[in-house]
Motif scaffolding. Sequence first.
Motif, mmCIF file in Angstrom:
data_model
loop_
_atom_site.group_PDB
_atom_site.id
_atom_site.type_symbol
_atom_site.label_atom_id
_atom_site.label_comp_id
_atom_site.label_asym_id
_atom_site.label_seq_id
_atom_site.Cartn_x
_atom_site.Cartn_y
_atom_site.Cartn_z
ATOM 1 N N GLY A 157 1.059 -1.360 0.122
ATOM 2 C CA GLY A 157 -0.107 -0.004 -0.074
ATOM 3 C C GLY A 157 0.912 1.128 0.023
ATOM 4 N N SER A 158 2.133 1.148 0.185
ATOM 5 C CA SER A 158 2.973 2.350 -0.114
ATOM 6 C C SER A 158 3.005 2.790 -1.260
ATOM 7 C CB SER A 158 4.340 2.038 0.499
ATOM 8 O OG SER A 158 4.428 1.277 1.906
ATOM 9 N N GLU A 159 3.183 4.068 -1.514
ATOM 10 C CA GLU A 159 3.484 4.790 -2.823
ATOM 11 C C GLU A 159 4.774 4.782 -2.928
ATOM 12 O OE1 GLU A 159 3.055 9.279 -4.630
ATOM 13 O OE2 GLU A 159 1.900 8.689 -3.157
ATOM 14 N N VAL A 160 5.411 4.466 -4.293
ATOM 15 C CA VAL A 160 6.523 4.140 -4.707
ATOM 16 C C VAL A 160 6.952 4.876 -5.978
ATOM 17 C CG1 VAL A 160 8.173 2.451 -5.602
ATOM 18 C CG2 VAL A 160 6.697 2.024 -3.743
ATOM 19 N N SER A 161 8.007 5.464 -5.935
ATOM 20 C CA SER A 161 8.417 5.981 -7.404
ATOM 21 C C SER A 161 9.911 5.362 -7.442
ATOM 22 C CB SER A 161 8.874 7.775 -7.261
ATOM 23 O OG SER A 161 7.699 8.364 -6.669
ATOM 24 N N VAL A 162 10.173 4.934 -8.900
ATOM 25 C CA VAL A 162 11.179 4.312 -9.277
ATOM 26 C C VAL A 162 12.164 5.549 -10.223
ATOM 27 C CG1 VAL A 162 12.360 2.659 -10.810
ATOM 28 C CG2 VAL A 162 10.147 2.190 -9.547
ATOM 29 N N LEU A 163 13.326 5.842 -9.918
ATOM 30 C CA LEU A 163 14.248 6.624 -10.576
ATOM 31 C C LEU A 163 15.334 5.868 -11.172
ATOM 32 C CD1 LEU A 163 14.617 9.190 -7.239
ATOM 33 C CD2 LEU A 163 12.787 9.097 -9.440
ATOM 34 N N GLU A 164 15.490 6.479 -12.404
ATOM 35 C CA GLU A 164 16.529 5.832 -13.318
ATOM 36 C C GLU A 164 17.824 6.521 -13.093
ATOM 37 O OE1 GLU A 164 18.515 3.284 -15.169
ATOM 38 O OE2 GLU A 164 16.721 2.671 -15.043
ATOM 39 N N ALA A 165 18.760 5.834 -13.125
ATOM 40 C CA ALA A 165 20.168 6.679 -13.012
ATOM 41 C C ALA A 165 20.702 6.897 -14.374
ATOM 42 C CB ALA A 165 21.197 5.685 -12.283
ATOM 43 N N SER A 166 20.358 6.182 -15.094
ATOM 44 C CA SER A 166 20.783 6.421 -16.571
ATOM 45 C C SER A 166 19.998 7.258 -17.642
ATOM 46 C CB SER A 166 21.107 5.030 -17.566
ATOM 47 O OG SER A 166 20.067 4.296 -17.569
ATOM 48 N N GLU A 167 20.457 7.596 -18.761
ATOM 49 C CA GLU A 167 19.647 8.629 -19.522
ATOM 50 C C GLU A 167 18.422 7.899 -20.224
ATOM 51 O OE1 GLU A 167 22.096 10.585 -22.390
ATOM 52 O OE2 GLU A 167 23.124 11.162 -20.998
ATOM 53 N N ARG A 168 18.306 6.337 -19.907
ATOM 54 C CA ARG A 168 17.190 5.870 -20.532
ATOM 55 C C ARG A 168 16.612 4.742 -19.522
ATOM 56 N NH1 ARG A 168 18.647 1.222 -21.468
ATOM 57 N NH2 ARG A 168 20.592 0.524 -21.379
ATOM 58 N N VAL A 169 15.505 4.531 -19.669
ATOM 59 C CA VAL A 169 14.876 3.419 -18.925
ATOM 60 C C VAL A 169 15.294 2.195 -19.137
ATOM 61 C CG1 VAL A 169 12.541 2.513 -18.208
ATOM 62 C CG2 VAL A 169 12.876 4.842 -18.529
ATOM 63 N N GLY A 170 15.649 1.225 -18.102
ATOM 64 C CA GLY A 170 16.055 -0.070 -18.396
ATOM 65 C C GLY A 170 17.012 -0.496 -17.513
ATOM 66 N N GLY A 171 17.894 0.343 -17.012
ATOM 67 C CA GLY A 171 19.180 -0.148 -16.325
ATOM 68 C C GLY A 171 20.001 -0.677 -17.384
ATOM 69 N N VAL A 172 20.612 -1.836 -17.176
ATOM 70 C CA VAL A 172 21.748 -2.402 -17.908
ATOM 71 C C VAL A 172 20.769 -3.106 -19.246
ATOM 72 C CG1 VAL A 172 23.326 -2.476 -16.082
ATOM 73 C CG2 VAL A 172 21.736 -4.541 -16.626
ATOM 74 N N LEU A 173 19.500 -3.326 -19.167
ATOM 75 C CA LEU A 173 19.038 -3.867 -20.233
ATOM 76 C C LEU A 173 18.886 -2.951 -21.377
ATOM 77 C CD1 LEU A 173 16.330 -5.719 -18.487
ATOM 78 C CD2 LEU A 173 18.576 -6.621 -19.037
ATOM 79 N N ARG A 174 19.168 -3.604 -22.585
ATOM 80 C CA ARG A 174 19.096 -2.896 -23.769
ATOM 81 C C ARG A 174 18.926 -3.598 -24.989
ATOM 82 N NH1 ARG A 174 23.601 -1.207 -21.607
ATOM 83 N NH2 ARG A 174 25.494 -2.384 -22.471
#
Length: 170
Positions: free
Chosen positions: A14-31
Amino acid sequence: TSGSAAASHVGASGSEVSVLEASERVGGVLRVSDVVGLPVDEGAESLLNRRPEAVELAREVGLGDDIVYPAGVTAGVWSRGRIRPLPPDTVMGVPSRPEGLAGLLDDAEVARIRNDRTMPGLPLTHDVAIGHLVAERMGPAVAERLVEPLLGGVYAGHADELSLRATVPG
């Protein structure tokens, strides 16, 4: 990816969650990268459809419509300057039989795989690195050209450092 998984777990309470991405694109190390004109997923395991919890997680975090099932293209391995079909009857790159390995391996390397069938089975009393075990029994070519690319793609590690019990427990 891991951020989505963590957000899903915390958000379930039930907590509100925000996910922040450190790189310039979403997906982390996946591409996705272009390899010889074909799009190829890079990074840790994209998603194995046979792992229902992974598919369920993607749907839970709103990515269900983004799941793309490979169709019309068989698995391949880049070897000796081109993409070659993944040999039939392999488990994480470990061939169950030497047939179908021409092009990936030379005659001597295929003969080494045939030798494995005459070797005694292994009573594994402790865990081992799958890359070392395969190289010892079937030769370094199998470990380098088949096991390493498949396990590296699925587990984002090197076969010489990945546990047999963790990666291929069966």
